[in-house]
Design a protein around this motif. Structure first.
Motif, PDB file in Angstrom:
ATOM      1  N   CYS A   1       1.075  -1.092  -0.210  1.00 42.02           N
ATOM      2  CA  CYS A   1       0.422   0.242  -0.421  1.00 42.02           C
ATOM      3  C   CYS A   1       0.722   1.333   0.063  1.00 42.02           C
ATOM      4  O   CYS A   1       1.060   1.927   1.339  1.00 42.02           O
ATOM      5  N   PRO A   2       1.596   2.278  -0.885  1.00 42.00           N
ATOM      6  CA  PRO A   2       1.834   2.909  -1.308  1.00 42.00           C
ATOM      7  C   PRO A   2       1.321   4.589  -0.407  1.00 42.00           C
ATOM      8  O   PRO A   2      -0.204   4.704  -0.812  1.00 42.00           O
ATOM      9  N   VAL A   3       2.038   4.913   0.595  1.00 43.21           N
ATOM     10  CA  VAL A   3       1.487   5.921   1.281  1.00 43.21           C
ATOM     11  C   VAL A   3       1.741   7.162   0.903  1.00 43.21           C
ATOM     12  O   VAL A   3       0.767   7.934   0.661  1.00 43.21           O
ATOM     13  N   THR A   4       2.821   7.191   1.014  1.00 42.91           N
ATOM     14  CA  THR A   4       3.609   8.488   0.575  1.00 42.91           C
ATOM     15  C   THR A   4       4.401   7.860  -0.769  1.00 42.91           C
ATOM     16  O   THR A   4       5.072   6.866  -1.139  1.00 42.91           O
ATOM     17  N   VAL A   5       5.002   8.791  -1.386  1.00 39.75           N
ATOM     18  CA  VAL A   5       6.345   9.030  -2.094  1.00 39.75           C
ATOM     19  C   VAL A   5       7.551   8.190  -2.093  1.00 39.75           C
ATOM     20  O   VAL A   5       8.045   7.665  -2.361  1.00 39.75           O
ATOM     21  N   LYS A   6       7.798   8.226  -0.495  1.00 36.52           N
ATOM     22  CA  LYS A   6       8.603   7.662   0.086  1.00 36.52           C
ATOM     23  C   LYS A   6       8.419   6.206   0.915  1.00 36.52           C
ATOM     24  O   LYS A   6       9.213   5.063   1.804  1.00 36.52           O
ATOM     25  N   THR A   7       7.078   6.279   1.316  1.00 29.39           N
ATOM     26  CA  THR A   7       6.786   5.471   1.989  1.00 29.39           C
ATOM     27  C   THR A   7       5.944   4.224   1.775  1.00 29.39           C
ATOM     28  O   THR A   7       4.773   4.582   1.067  1.00 29.39           O
ATOM     29  N   THR A   8       6.080   2.645   1.816  1.00 31.63           N
ATOM     30  CA  THR A   8       4.821   2.087   1.309  1.00 31.63           C
ATOM     31  C   THR A   8       4.780   0.774   2.050  1.00 31.63           C
ATOM     32  O   THR A   8       5.567   0.519   2.681  1.00 31.63           O
ATOM     33  N   TRP A   9       3.834   0.732   2.779  1.00 28.55           N
ATOM     34  CA  TRP A   9       2.627  -0.127   4.149  1.00 28.55           C
ATOM     35  C   TRP A   9       2.715  -1.446   3.568  1.00 28.55           C
ATOM     36  O   TRP A   9       2.123  -1.466   1.698  1.00 28.55           O
ATOM     37  N   SER A  10       3.511  -2.757   3.860  1.00 29.65           N
ATOM     38  CA  SER A  10       2.936  -4.245   3.153  1.00 29.65           C
ATOM     39  C   SER A  10       2.374  -5.148   3.836  1.00 29.65           C
ATOM     40  O   SER A  10       2.633  -4.854   5.586  1.00 29.65           O
ATOM     41  N   PHE A  11       1.214  -5.845   3.683  1.00 33.59           N
ATOM     42  CA  PHE A  11       0.255  -6.137   5.085  1.00 33.59           C
ATOM     43  C   PHE A  11       0.296  -7.933   4.066  1.00 33.59           C
ATOM     44  O   PHE A  11      -0.189  -8.122   3.378  1.00 33.59           O
ATOM     45  N   ILE A  12      -0.497  -8.768   5.255  1.00 31.64           N
ATOM     46  CA  ILE A  12      -0.422 -10.269   4.686  1.00 31.64           C
ATOM     47  C   ILE A  12      -1.571 -10.005   5.616  1.00 31.64           C
ATOM     48  O   ILE A  12      -1.873 -10.300   6.339  1.00 31.64           O
ATOM     49  N   ARG A  13      -2.483 -11.036   4.549  1.00 36.92           N
ATOM     50  CA  ARG A  13      -3.559 -11.233   5.352  1.00 36.92           C
ATOM     51  C   ARG A  13      -4.017 -12.812   4.561  1.00 36.92           C
ATOM     52  O   ARG A  13      -3.597 -13.765   3.996  1.00 36.92           O
ATOM     53  N   VAL A  14      -3.993 -13.295   5.857  1.00 39.60           N
ATOM     54  CA  VAL A  14      -4.342 -14.779   6.446  1.00 39.60           C
ATOM     55  C   VAL A  14      -5.846 -15.408   5.693  1.00 39.60           C
ATOM     56  O   VAL A  14      -6.723 -14.941   7.017  1.00 39.60           O
ATOM     57  N   THR A  15      -6.834 -16.481   4.950  1.00 37.79           N
ATOM     58  CA  THR A  15      -7.695 -16.549   5.282  1.00 37.79           C
ATOM     59  C   THR A  15      -8.177 -18.310   5.024  1.00 37.79           C
ATOM     60  O   THR A  15      -7.506 -18.765   4.122  1.00 37.79           O
TER      61      THR A  15
END
Length: 153
Positions: free
Chosen positions: A14-28
């Motif tokens: 998930c790009p939050v800003t030009v410098k920052t991307t957050w990454s998430f794991i979803r387990v279903t």
């Protein structure tokens, strides 16, 4: 509950800003239960992809308790450690859902019933000087935040 299988394991950037991307794991799981974990490694988010793919290949179709065995493996670098950390968070999230509480509730009584939010104004500041931090802080205060986090270095 032992027959519940891991149905999907997804990594989302998930790009939050030009410098920052957050990454998430979803387990279903096969019963529809979902657990989430945060795997951000800001230096090179794409480096997480191969490790998430390896976890997906190993875990999908397995009983959900296989997550615990998978987490016991040795880590080989920061990207893999970030994925394993996110998978552990997702596991605790799932356990909390099954127990009918937040994951923290599995460890005992809650210390606080409300945790106040803070505005993290670090990444949104283009002009990283006193005036830039001041404007960002004022904007956060106008939005209702009473706590502000900055890292001016």
């Amino acid at each position: 509950m032992n027959k519940i299988l891991i149905q999907a394991l997804d990594l989302m950037h998930c790009p939050v800003t030009v410098k920052t991307t957050w990454s998430f794991i979803r387990v279903t799981l096969s019963d529809g239960m979902t657990g989430w974990g945060e795997a951000s490694w800001i230096r090179h988010p794409a480096a997480l992809d191969a490790h998430a793919g390896a976890a997906r290949q190993h875990l999908v179709g397995q009983p959900w308790h296989e997550l615990e065995r998978y987490l016991a493996r040795e880590t080989n670098g920061v990207p893999q450690a970030a994925i394993l950390s996110a998978l552990e968070q997702a596991l605790w999230d799932i356990k909390g859902h099954y127990a009918g509480c937040y994951a923290a509730g599995l460890c005992g009584r809650a210390y606080q019933h409300r945790i106040p939010l803070y505005a993290n104004i670090n990444r949104g500041i283009v002009e990283r000087d006193a005036a830039g931090f001041g404007l960002a802080g004022q904007k956060a205060a106008r939005a209702g935040f009473t706590r502000i986090k900055i890292a001016p270095f």
